[in-house]
Design a protein around this motif. Structure first.
Motif: not given
Length: 287
Positions: A35, A251-252, A261-262, A40, A257-258, A248
């Motif tokens: 995080s 986003r992932a 999301a994390t 991305q 957008d990891l 979540v």
């Protein structure tokens, strides 16, 4: 017990505890490291520090999602508790054979796969070919379009959640009722107490531990459920049923957008830990 005996016991438990900590917390630590980067799809990975967490605090969309999650969770937990408590009290008064049959009927949705159970509801209530829509049209009533209206979609999502988790709550509360000695109720009847007074002043206080357990399990389960809203509504219509797990997921796996999301997943994990600690503290206070 001597110091040597205590150390021997610790040595026996230590390998299992170390393995458990590794399995449980290594993904959390790796996720926290994950995080801290701006990750991305199709873009270079850069170190972002706490930027992903700062973006969560400034995101107005996330605030609305959090509000919807709170409404969904509170409504689902409250309805499940009330219905489960009523069913548990009723089943406890039935005969052994009839009570067993009712328990099997109530617990059936709980043991069905969440995806399968949600698909059944979707096939029933989907507007064009669903069974509910067909019956309504046969009765000459205008199609209700339950999954296409924001209010009814959220109500249906809450209903599916209650139906799916009701069996678990009934079994736990019924076990608590079975553990209450019959002498308490008989003594209260001799003193002139009616059924409502017996339930409110004797049964309910003795059920505080099962009620707390069911409340925290239902809260965590509803806060973290992704299968039900994803299969039933996909977060729609619009953003009407877009709750935190859906946020979540999108986003992932939709926006890729990891990093963000994390960060959101870890924030939810921290919230879960706080809820569990609050439950443990409340359980000790009530004891």
């Amino acid at each position: 017990m001597t110091m040597y005996s205590r150390l021997t016991g610790v040595n026996y438990v230590l390998p299992a505890m170390a393995l458990l900590m590794l399995v449980l917390f290594s993904p959390v630590l790796y996720g926290f490291w994950f995080s801290l980067f701006r990750i991305q799809y199709g873009a270079p990975t850069d170190f972002a520090g706490l930027e992903n967490y700062a973006r969560l605090l400034d995101d107005p969309v996330l605030a609305a999602t959090l509000e919807r999650s709170a409404v969904f969770t509170c409504a689902a937990v409250a309805l499940t508790l009330v219905i489960a408590l009523a069913l548990a009290v009723w089943i406890n008064r039935l005969g052994q054979r009839l009570g067993f049959v009712v328990q099997m009927i109530v617990i059936l949705p709980w043991i069905i796969s969440t995806v399968v159970a949600t698909l059944l509801f979707r096939w029933v209530f989907v507007s064009d070919i669903g069974l509910a829509g067909s019956l309504v049209r046969m009765a000459g009533i205008a199609d209700m379009q339950l999954l296409n209206s924001p209010g009814s979609a959220m109500a249906l999502l809450i209903g599916v959640s209650v139906w799916k988790r009701l069996g678990y709550a009934v079994i736990i509360l019924l076990a608590g009722l079975k553990g209450i000695p019959e002498d308490y109720e008989e003594a209260a009847k001799i003193d002139g107490a009616n059924r409502w007074q017996i339930f409110w002043l004797i049964v309910l206080p003795l059920l505080k531990t099962p009620l707390l357990l069911v409340t925290i399990v239902l809260t965590l389960s509803n806060l973290n459920t992704v299968e039900t809203p994803l299969v039933l509504t996909g977060g729609g219509p619009g953003d009407a049923t877009r709750i935190l797990p859906i946020e979540v997921f999108e986003r992932a796996f939709v926006n890729f957008d990891l990093g963000s999301a994390t960060a959101l997943a870890l924030a939810m994990f921290a919230g879960n830990i706080i809820l569990v600690l609050a439950y443990v503290r409340l359980a000790k206070w009530k004891a």
